[in-house]
Motif scaffolding. Structure first.
Motif, PDB file in Angstrom:
ATOM      1  N   ASN A   2      58.795  37.813 -12.060  1.00 36.09           N
ATOM      2  CA  ASN A   2      59.735  36.905 -11.074  1.00 36.09           C
ATOM      3  C   ASN A   2      58.640  36.137 -10.342  1.00 36.09           C
ATOM      4  O   ASN A   2      58.851  34.871  -9.799  1.00 36.09           O
ATOM      5  CB  ASN A   2      60.787  37.627 -10.223  1.00 36.09           C
ATOM      6  CG  ASN A   2      61.811  37.865 -11.202  1.00 36.09           C
ATOM      7  OD1 ASN A   2      62.038  37.231 -12.576  1.00 36.09           O
ATOM      8  ND2 ASN A   2      62.964  38.449 -10.751  1.00 36.09           N
ATOM      9  N   HIS A  38      58.801  32.400 -10.437  1.00 37.10           N
ATOM     10  CA  HIS A  38      59.545  31.600  -9.784  1.00 37.10           C
ATOM     11  C   HIS A  38      58.823  31.319  -8.458  1.00 37.10           C
ATOM     12  O   HIS A  38      59.506  30.340  -7.829  1.00 37.10           O
ATOM     13  CB  HIS A  38      60.752  32.408  -9.440  1.00 37.10           C
ATOM     14  CG  HIS A  38      61.515  32.794 -10.731  1.00 37.10           C
ATOM     15  ND1 HIS A  38      62.254  31.972 -11.387  1.00 37.10           N
ATOM     16  CD2 HIS A  38      62.002  34.003 -11.186  1.00 37.10           C
ATOM     17  CE1 HIS A  38      62.985  32.397 -12.414  1.00 37.10           C
ATOM     18  NE2 HIS A  38      62.544  33.921 -12.235  1.00 37.10           N
ATOM     19  N   SER A  88      70.847  33.280 -14.264  1.00 36.07           N
ATOM     20  CA  SER A  88      69.047  32.771 -14.360  1.00 36.07           C
ATOM     21  C   SER A  88      69.167  31.006 -13.955  1.00 36.07           C
ATOM     22  O   SER A  88      70.127  30.520 -14.331  1.00 36.07           O
ATOM     23  CB  SER A  88      68.660  32.855 -15.739  1.00 36.07           C
ATOM     24  OG  SER A  88      67.334  32.272 -15.576  1.00 36.07           O
ATOM     25  N   SER A  89      68.161  30.768 -13.009  1.00 34.70           N
ATOM     26  CA  SER A  89      68.179  29.324 -12.669  1.00 34.70           C
ATOM     27  C   SER A  89      67.473  28.601 -13.723  1.00 34.70           C
ATOM     28  O   SER A  89      67.103  27.277 -13.705  1.00 34.70           O
ATOM     29  CB  SER A  89      67.276  29.146 -11.305  1.00 34.70           C
ATOM     30  OG  SER A  89      66.284  29.800 -11.346  1.00 34.70           O
ATOM     31  N   GLY A 108      68.327  36.631 -16.970  1.00 31.36           N
ATOM     32  CA  GLY A 108      69.149  36.978 -15.841  1.00 31.36           C
ATOM     33  C   GLY A 108      69.343  38.462 -15.552  1.00 31.36           C
ATOM     34  O   GLY A 108      70.404  38.684 -14.923  1.00 31.36           O
TER      35      GLY A 108
HETATM   36  N1  LIG Z   1      60.366  35.846  -6.268  1.00 29.17           N
HETATM   37  C1  LIG Z   1      61.304  34.954  -6.733  1.00 29.17           C
HETATM   38  N2  LIG Z   1      61.153  33.667  -6.022  1.00 29.17           N
HETATM   39  C2  LIG Z   1      62.387  32.679  -6.040  1.00 29.17           C
HETATM   40  N3  LIG Z   1      63.381  32.882  -6.904  1.00 29.17           N
HETATM   41  C3  LIG Z   1      63.564  34.047  -7.544  1.00 29.17           C
HETATM   42  C4  LIG Z   1      62.563  35.123  -7.458  1.00 29.17           C
HETATM   43  N4  LIG Z   1      62.954  36.127  -8.296  1.00 29.17           N
HETATM   44  C5  LIG Z   1      63.737  35.908  -8.796  1.00 29.17           C
HETATM   45  N5  LIG Z   1      64.345  34.559  -8.305  1.00 29.17           N
HETATM   46  C6  LIG Z   1      65.584  34.040  -8.623  1.00 29.17           C
HETATM   47  O1  LIG Z   1      66.661  34.735  -9.148  1.00 29.17           O
HETATM   48  C7  LIG Z   1      67.280  34.600 -10.405  1.00 29.17           C
HETATM   49  C8  LIG Z   1      67.618  35.805 -11.246  1.00 29.17           C
HETATM   50  O2  LIG Z   1      66.297  36.620 -11.465  1.00 29.17           O
HETATM   51  P1  LIG Z   1      66.121  37.486 -12.477  1.00 29.17           P
HETATM   52  O3  LIG Z   1      64.848  38.299 -12.716  1.00 29.17           O
HETATM   53  O4  LIG Z   1      67.330  38.604 -12.600  1.00 29.17           O
HETATM   54  O5  LIG Z   1      66.275  36.565 -13.750  1.00 29.17           O
HETATM   55  P2  LIG Z   1      65.449  35.553 -14.493  1.00 29.17           P
HETATM   56  O6  LIG Z   1      64.112  35.543 -14.120  1.00 29.17           O
HETATM   57  O7  LIG Z   1      66.022  34.083 -14.533  1.00 29.17           O
HETATM   58  O8  LIG Z   1      65.445  35.883 -16.037  1.00 29.17           O
HETATM   59  P3  LIG Z   1      64.698  37.259 -16.767  1.00 29.17           P
HETATM   60  O9  LIG Z   1      65.987  38.064 -17.501  1.00 29.17           O
HETATM   61  O10 LIG Z   1      63.851  36.748 -17.721  1.00 29.17           O
HETATM   62  O11 LIG Z   1      64.128  37.925 -15.786  1.00 29.17           O
HETATM   63  C9  LIG Z   1      66.002  33.555 -11.066  1.00 29.17           C
HETATM   64  O12 LIG Z   1      66.533  32.752 -12.271  1.00 29.17           O
HETATM   65  C10 LIG Z   1      65.374  32.863  -9.735  1.00 29.17           C
HETATM   66  O13 LIG Z   1      66.431  31.662  -9.625  1.00 29.17           O
END
Ligand SMILES: Nc1ncnc2c1ncn2[C@@H]1O[C@H](COP(=O)(O)OP(=O)(O)OP(=O)(O)O)[C@@H](O)[C@H]1O
Ligand SMILES: [Mg+2]
Lengths: 123, 136
Positions: free
Chosen positions: B52, B56, B98-99, B104
């Protein structure tokens, strides 16, 4: 390191030897898509027994590999997932969706041979 | 017995650092005597939060250390970045949110995997996650 891909019968076998970087995953995907066409393979076995972690990124990549190969007319079977990795995937909420899985290489070959009998093959 | 002061701080700048971080975390937890399946869970959670950061936030760091709570010993993982932060943390913690085109599951899955999970994030202020797993 490039994932070695072997040809056996009408199938391809890719043995992932260690944790892959994003670029290496992409190369595996491209190599498989390419070789499935060149060898006219009906099926691909991806052996992940060497992987000690399968996170959401790797899961997503495996799913997209299977999808791309299906568009190229080949079926993907993932084999060799370690029990601890399977447990961790369940806890995380991850699934391989429609990808078939097998215990080991032998199992994977059997699944592919069976599906050939059923008339599966390149469309 | 591992030294209680054992601590590693690792910069997370690129996806290669994700593999390094989870390997170092796994080794530290292994020295603490965690079971094989717990080691896999810990390595997976480290993989998710560092992924992440790379995806992100671009860059950040992770802090791995041995921690204590009364008689319990465990591993304490702190992930920090000064990235864009998360607008709606509650939403981000939901399965399937998920953004981008992710599954997600990284954040909610890591919370399920670990014994303790605290996230602090604010738009424009970066993200801090502290998660712990205690050895049974
Ligand atoms: N360190 C971060 N900085 C900014 N936004 C974050 C961060 N970590 C997570 N997010 C936000 O939270 C959302 C959910 O994170 P999550 O890890 O659950 O899903 P993802 O990264 O989108 O997909 P994946 O299942 O592949 O991890 C992300 O889509 C993002 O928008
Ligand atoms: Mg994620």
């Amino acid at each position: 390191m490039r994932v070695p891909i072997l040809k056996q019968e009408n199938f391809l076998i890719a043995s992932v030897q260690s944790a892959l970087s994003d670029v290496e995953w992409e190369r595996l995907r491209d190599d498989l898509a390419d070789q499935v066409g060149r060898h006219r393979s009906y099926g691909v076995i991806v052996d992940i027994s060497a992987l000690d972690v399968l996170d959401s990124f790797a899961t997503r990549t495996l799913r997209s590999i299977a999808y791309i190969l299906s568009l190229r007319g080949a079926k993907t079977v993932v084999v060799g997932m370690q029990p601890d990795v399977a447990y961790s995937m369940v806890r995380l909420g991850l699934s391989l969706e429609h990808i078939e899985t097998g215990l080991d290489l032998e199992d994977g070959l059997m699944i592919l041979r069976e599906s050939l009998k059923g008339g599966a093959g390149p469309v | 017995m591992p030294a209680l002061s054992e601590e590693r701080r690792l910069p997370i700048d690129s996806e290669g650092d994700i593999i390094t971080a989870r390997q170092i975390g796994r080794e530290m937890a292994s020295r603490l005597g965690f079971s094989m399946s717990d080691l896999t869970l810990i390595a997976t959670a480290i993989s998710e939060v560092t992924r992440n950061i790379v995806d992100h936030a671009g860059r950040g760091e992770i802090d791995l250390r041995v921690c204590e709570n009364g008689k319990l010993q465990g591993i304490c993982i702190a992930a920090h970045d000064d990235g864009p932060g998360i607008e709606d943390v509650e939403l981000a913690m939901q399965d399937g949110y998920s953004s981008r085109d992710g599954l997600g599951l990284g954040l909610p899955g890591s919370r399920r995997i670990m014994d303790e999970f605290v996230i602090e994030s604010e738009r424009g202020k970066g993200t801090n996650i502290v998660m712990k797993k205690w050895k049974p």
